[in-house]
Design an enzyme around this catalytic site. Structure first.
Site, PDB file in Angstrom:
ATOM      1  N   SER A 142       0.675  -1.344  -0.071  1.00 15.10           N
ATOM      2  CA  SER A 142      -0.113   0.092   0.336  1.00 15.10           C
ATOM      3  C   SER A 142       0.847   0.996   0.358  1.00 15.10           C
ATOM      4  O   SER A 142       2.065   0.756   0.345  1.00 15.10           O
ATOM      5  CB  SER A 142      -0.944  -0.179   1.094  1.00 15.10           C
ATOM      6  OG  SER A 142      -2.027   1.433   1.782  1.00 15.10           O
ATOM      7  N   TYR A 155      -2.400  -1.040  10.479  1.00 12.49           N
ATOM      8  CA  TYR A 155      -1.870  -1.518   9.076  1.00 12.49           C
ATOM      9  C   TYR A 155      -0.728  -1.220   8.580  1.00 12.49           C
ATOM     10  O   TYR A 155      -0.389  -1.484   7.896  1.00 12.49           O
ATOM     11  CB  TYR A 155      -3.147  -0.477   8.220  1.00 12.49           C
ATOM     12  CG  TYR A 155      -3.707  -0.428   6.349  1.00 12.49           C
ATOM     13  CD1 TYR A 155      -4.056  -2.396   6.430  1.00 12.49           C
ATOM     14  CD2 TYR A 155      -3.011   0.618   6.300  1.00 12.49           C
ATOM     15  CE1 TYR A 155      -4.596  -1.769   5.302  1.00 12.49           C
ATOM     16  CE2 TYR A 155      -3.346   0.145   3.992  1.00 12.49           C
ATOM     17  CZ  TYR A 155      -3.969  -1.086   4.195  1.00 12.49           C
ATOM     18  OH  TYR A 155      -4.329  -1.351   2.450  1.00 12.49           O
TER      19      TYR A 155
HETATM   20  P1  NAD Z   1     -10.868  -6.426  -0.389  1.00 13.72           P
HETATM   21  O1  NAD Z   1     -11.562  -6.400   1.140  1.00 13.72           O
HETATM   22  O2  NAD Z   1     -12.057  -6.047  -1.080  1.00 13.72           O
HETATM   23  O3  NAD Z   1     -10.527  -7.663  -0.785  1.00 13.72           O
HETATM   24  C1  NAD Z   1      -9.365  -8.362   0.650  1.00 13.72           C
HETATM   25  C2  NAD Z   1      -9.181  -9.656  -0.057  1.00 13.72           C
HETATM   26  O4  NAD Z   1      -9.054 -10.192   1.368  1.00 13.72           O
HETATM   27  C3  NAD Z   1     -10.515 -11.063   0.124  1.00 13.72           C
HETATM   28  O5  NAD Z   1     -10.877 -11.413  -0.551  1.00 13.72           O
HETATM   29  C4  NAD Z   1     -10.948 -11.255   1.428  1.00 13.72           C
HETATM   30  O6  NAD Z   1     -11.499 -12.454   1.414  1.00 13.72           O
HETATM   31  C5  NAD Z   1      -9.698 -11.377   1.862  1.00 13.72           C
HETATM   32  N1  NAD Z   1      -9.170 -11.920   3.032  1.00 13.72           N
HETATM   33  C6  NAD Z   1      -9.815 -11.271   4.208  1.00 13.72           C
HETATM   34  N2  NAD Z   1      -9.482 -11.813   5.348  1.00 13.72           N
HETATM   35  C7  NAD Z   1      -9.112 -12.747   5.131  1.00 13.72           C
HETATM   36  C8  NAD Z   1      -8.708 -14.351   5.789  1.00 13.72           C
HETATM   37  N3  NAD Z   1      -8.399 -14.300   7.650  1.00 13.72           N
HETATM   38  N4  NAD Z   1      -7.963 -14.589   5.249  1.00 13.72           N
HETATM   39  C9  NAD Z   1      -8.119 -15.245   4.303  1.00 13.72           C
HETATM   40  N5  NAD Z   1      -8.430 -14.238   2.972  1.00 13.72           N
HETATM   41  C10 NAD Z   1      -8.709 -12.830   3.869  1.00 13.72           C
HETATM   42  O7  NAD Z   1     -10.385  -5.061  -0.538  1.00 13.72           O
HETATM   43  P2  NAD Z   1      -8.992  -5.118  -1.197  1.00 13.72           P
HETATM   44  O8  NAD Z   1      -8.677  -3.267  -1.325  1.00 13.72           O
HETATM   45  O9  NAD Z   1      -9.273  -5.320  -2.617  1.00 13.72           O
HETATM   46  O10 NAD Z   1      -7.596  -5.276  -1.097  1.00 13.72           O
HETATM   47  C11 NAD Z   1      -6.715  -6.185  -1.366  1.00 13.72           C
HETATM   48  C12 NAD Z   1      -5.572  -5.782  -0.802  1.00 13.72           C
HETATM   49  O11 NAD Z   1      -5.306  -4.444  -1.489  1.00 13.72           O
HETATM   50  C13 NAD Z   1      -4.623  -4.943   0.410  1.00 13.72           C
HETATM   51  O12 NAD Z   1      -3.601  -6.256   0.983  1.00 13.72           O
HETATM   52  C14 NAD Z   1      -4.575  -3.896   0.562  1.00 13.72           C
HETATM   53  O13 NAD Z   1      -4.884  -3.944   2.079  1.00 13.72           O
HETATM   54  C15 NAD Z   1      -4.634  -3.085  -0.377  1.00 13.72           C
HETATM   55  N6  NAD Z   1      -4.613  -1.820  -0.734  1.00 13.72           N
HETATM   56  C16 NAD Z   1      -6.156  -2.016  -1.115  1.00 13.72           C
HETATM   57  C17 NAD Z   1      -6.515  -0.415  -1.414  1.00 13.72           C
HETATM   58  C18 NAD Z   1      -7.712   0.301  -1.798  1.00 13.72           C
HETATM   59  O14 NAD Z   1      -7.561   1.280  -1.677  1.00 13.72           O
HETATM   60  N7  NAD Z   1      -8.482  -0.243  -1.700  1.00 13.72           N
HETATM   61  C19 NAD Z   1      -5.121   0.361  -1.410  1.00 13.72           C
HETATM   62  C20 NAD Z   1      -3.706   0.150  -0.981  1.00 13.72           C
HETATM   63  C21 NAD Z   1      -3.744  -1.025  -0.908  1.00 13.72           C
END
Ligand code: NAD
Length: 266
Positions: A142, A155
């Site tokens: 991130s 985080y």
């Molecule tokens: P999301 O909530 O749509 O997806 C998260 C995924 O992680 C889901 O498939 C969920 O089932 C899985 N997950 C969560 N806890 C789990 C566990 N205990 N065991 C197995 N699977 C688990 O979120 P996203 O935005 O797609 O995030 C994906 C990645 O991107 C994350 O690492 C997040 O930190 C990172 N990220 C997101 C953003 C944003 O703005 N959305 C920005 C920077 C980084």
């Protein structure tokens, strides 16, 4: 149509039942990979994710379970997955609160899922790459692996940790393989705001200050941090992940690549 340069490759994308992970799984599938879909979700959500990846053109798309908060479950997942050409550590969770009000259980859970799980999966996946001369680990960190924001202590700590951990892995495997095999690389993608369910609570809390106007909430949120004033789409992140899998990316290693609309340029 996407060039199918991942034909014959196997990829595991953690957290690919939704959001960025699902987009990455579908994009790797469209390039011909066999994709292991993983994450939490209802039976319908899991089937939908598998079908989305198959429809994208994956050689196969099968779901494997595994709670990433539990290192024994991760070992089981990695054993079931078998040898991987591509490992995308994407799963992650968020909880926002000031340090003094952050529940210790949230600290433990975020560190376990967002950081320790990356160590546990790489520990399994990397050793059998060395002999094959090709391997890709893409850790979805991130912008909060590069800079901090208030109310995100676990985080931010976890994502900074993922970047450090990835650099160590990159150094340890840098000399394996060659230009023609594609080498072994471990990199981080560092998104700013991406339009997924993960940031919806933050959007909604901003929208509440504008009579529930979601667009105004988004403008508020991005105005503080992301100079482009636009969120990335999951597919934008997936396009970069795909490029990192190319042979030509053999010398891009140990990097933390921001996709943040200029956030960290300031
Ligand atoms: P999301 O909530 O749509 O997806 C998260 C995924 O992680 C889901 O498939 C969920 O089932 C899985 N997950 C969560 N806890 C789990 C566990 N205990 N065991 C197995 N699977 C688990 O979120 P996203 O935005 O797609 O995030 C994906 C990645 O991107 C994350 O690492 C997040 O930190 C990172 N990220 C997101 C953003 C944003 O703005 N959305 C920005 C920077 C980084």
């Amino acid at each position: 149509m996407t060039e199918r340069f991942l034909t014959g490759r196997t990829a595991l994308v953690t957290g690919s039942t939704s959001g960025i992970g699902l987009a990455i799984a579908a994009t790797l599938g469209a390039a011909g990979a066999r994709v292991i879909v993983h994450g939490l979700g209802s039976t319908e959500e899991i089937s939908h994710a598998e079908q989305t990846v198959r429809d994208a053109g994956a050689a196969s798309a099968h779901f494997l379970p595994g709670d990433l908060a539990d290192h024994v479950a991760i070992e089981h997942l990695m054993q079931q997955a078998g040898p991987l050409d591509i490992l995308v550590n994407n799963a992650g969770i968020q909880h926002t609160a000031p340090i003094a009000e952050m529940p210790p259980a949230q600290w433990d859970r975020i560190l376990a899922i967002n950081l320790s799980a990356v160590f546990h999966s790489m520990r399994w996946a990397l050793p059998n790459r060395a002999a094959r001369g090709f391997g890709r680990v893409i850790n979805v960190a991130s912008v909060h692996g590069l800079v901090a924001s208030v109310q995100k202590a676990p985080y931010v700590a976890a994502k900074h940790g993922v970047i450090g951990l990835s650099k160590v892995a990159a150094l340890e495997y840098a000399a394996h393989g060659d230009r023609s095999s594609g080498g072994i690389t471990i990199n981080c993608i560092c998104p700013g705001f991406v339009e997924t369910a993960l940031i919806e609570p933050q959007i909604q809390s901003r929208a509440a200050h504008h009579g529930g106007d979601r667009d105004a909430g988004i403008r508020d949120l991005l105005g503080e941090k992301q100079p482009s004033l636009r969120m990335a789409l999951p597919d934008d992140i997936a396009a970069l992940a795909l490029w990192l899998c190319r042979r030509e990316a053999h010398n891009l290693n140990g990097a933390a690549i921001p996709v943040d609309g200029g956030w960290t340029a300031a």
